[in-house]
Design a protein around this motif. Structure first.
Motif, PDB file in Angstrom:
ATOM      1  N   PHE A   1      16.965   2.343  -6.135  1.00  0.00           N
ATOM      2  CA  PHE A   1      17.231   1.496  -4.985  1.00  0.00           C
ATOM      3  C   PHE A   1      17.539   2.373  -3.781  1.00  0.00           C
ATOM      4  O   PHE A   1      18.251   3.371  -3.887  1.00  0.00           O
ATOM      5  N   THR A   2      17.012   2.000  -2.641  1.00  0.00           N
ATOM      6  CA  THR A   2      17.217   2.791  -1.447  1.00  0.00           C
ATOM      7  C   THR A   2      17.192   1.873  -0.229  1.00  0.00           C
ATOM      8  O   THR A   2      16.910   0.674  -0.341  1.00  0.00           O
TER       9      THR A   2
ATOM     10  N   SER B   1       0.839  -1.193   0.000  1.00  0.00           N
ATOM     11  CA  SER B   1       0.000   0.000   0.000  1.00  0.00           C
ATOM     12  C   SER B   1       0.875   1.244   0.000  1.00  0.00           C
ATOM     13  O   SER B   1       1.395   1.651   1.026  1.00  0.00           O
ATOM     14  N   GLY B   2       1.097   1.790  -1.173  1.00  0.00           N
ATOM     15  CA  GLY B   2       1.791   3.069  -1.262  1.00  0.00           C
ATOM     16  C   GLY B   2       3.280   2.968  -1.084  1.00  0.00           C
ATOM     17  O   GLY B   2       3.876   1.904  -1.188  1.00  0.00           O
ATOM     18  N   GLN B   3       3.913   4.120  -0.788  1.00  0.00           N
ATOM     19  CA  GLN B   3       5.356   4.160  -0.711  1.00  0.00           C
ATOM     20  C   GLN B   3       5.865   3.574   0.596  1.00  0.00           C
ATOM     21  O   GLN B   3       7.045   3.281   0.721  1.00  0.00           O
ATOM     22  N   GLY B   4       5.015   3.395   1.578  1.00  0.00           N
ATOM     23  CA  GLY B   4       5.473   2.879   2.854  1.00  0.00           C
ATOM     24  C   GLY B   4       5.466   1.373   2.938  1.00  0.00           C
ATOM     25  O   GLY B   4       5.688   0.840   4.005  1.00  0.00           O
ATOM     26  N   ALA B   5       5.178   0.693   1.846  1.00  0.00           N
ATOM     27  CA  ALA B   5       5.106  -0.755   1.881  1.00  0.00           C
ATOM     28  C   ALA B   5       6.505  -1.351   1.827  1.00  0.00           C
ATOM     29  O   ALA B   5       7.357  -0.899   1.094  1.00  0.00           O
TER      30      ALA B   5
ATOM     31  N   LEU C   1      12.804   7.770   7.437  1.00  0.00           N
ATOM     32  CA  LEU C   1      13.390   7.764   8.770  1.00  0.00           C
ATOM     33  C   LEU C   1      14.851   8.189   8.692  1.00  0.00           C
ATOM     34  O   LEU C   1      15.557   7.888   7.728  1.00  0.00           O
ATOM     35  N   THR C   2      15.319   8.861   9.720  1.00  0.00           N
ATOM     36  CA  THR C   2      16.712   9.290   9.785  1.00  0.00           C
ATOM     37  C   THR C   2      17.376   8.649  11.005  1.00  0.00           C
ATOM     38  O   THR C   2      16.715   8.335  11.998  1.00  0.00           O
TER      39      THR C   2
END
Length: 204
Positions: free
Chosen positions: A110-111, A79-83, A119-120
């Motif tokens: 890639f990240t 679901s979205g970019q947080g998946a 998150l930092t």
């Protein structure tokens, strides 16, 4: 990171054993990559719904120790970019990864999990002493694996030698029995034939 140095289920472990598992995993990261991490995915979890009962208690213990617990959305429920999705190292997982990358279209980027979730401070550098300690843990693990492999080969060789010895003893025993049986008739002829009972003595 996945907190399973020995692939143990943290939900079934005590607090001290859980901290030991996580510490060993951090040592391996420090010794191999020179970093530490606050991210933690509990082993044997497939999604947020699995963080209940004993697994939820293990997650709260990790949160108290300063970890950020992450989970993976099951296939078909992204679901979205947080998946976040996790795949095993099987050939089917490789094919699934290639399909996901091809279906994205456009540019593939890639990240890390921390950056992908915004998150930092999820990773941090470690001291030289921590790197040395982690390298010692890695060397000890490699030495133990090499010792286990050597013992495995030693047991295999010992088993083969034992089997060969048994076969040789069985063969020699058969040859010995045949020779003894072949010599018996000749020995009986040299001694004058078979024994006969003595004749009775007649009184006058």
């Amino acid at each position: 990171m996945s907190g399973r140095y020995t692939d143990a289920d943290l939900a079934r472990l005590s607090g001290p054993r859980t901290r030991l598992e996580l510490a060993l995993t951090q040592n391996v990261l420090a010794g191999t990559a020179g970093i530490g991490t606050h991210l933690l995915r509990l082993p044997h979890t497939a999604g947020p719904a699995t963080l209940c009962g004993a697994m939820g208690a293990a997650a709260y213990r990790a949160l108290d120790d300063g970890y950020v617990v992450i989970t993976a959305d099951p296939p078909g429920r992204t679901s979205g970019q947080g998946a976040v999705r996790t795949l095993t190292g099987s050939p089917a997982a490789v094919g699934e990864t290639e399909r996901l990358l091809a279906a994205g279209g456009g540019e593939v980027r890639f990240t890390t999990i921390g950056r992908g979730l915004g998150l930092t401070g999820t990773t941090y550098g470690v001291s030289t002493a921590a790197e040395w300690r982690g390298a010692a843990v890695v060397r000890a693990q490699q030495a133990s694996r090499a010792f286990a492999d050597a013992m495995t080969w030693f047991l295999v060789v010992a088993g083969v030698l034992t089997a060969a010895r048994l076969v040789m003893l069985f063969t020699v025993a058969r040859v010995h029995v045949k020779r003894v049986r072949a010599r018996r008739p000749r020995r009986s002829r040299r001694r004058g034939g078979p024994l006969v009972p003595p004749s009775p003595i007649r009184s006058r």
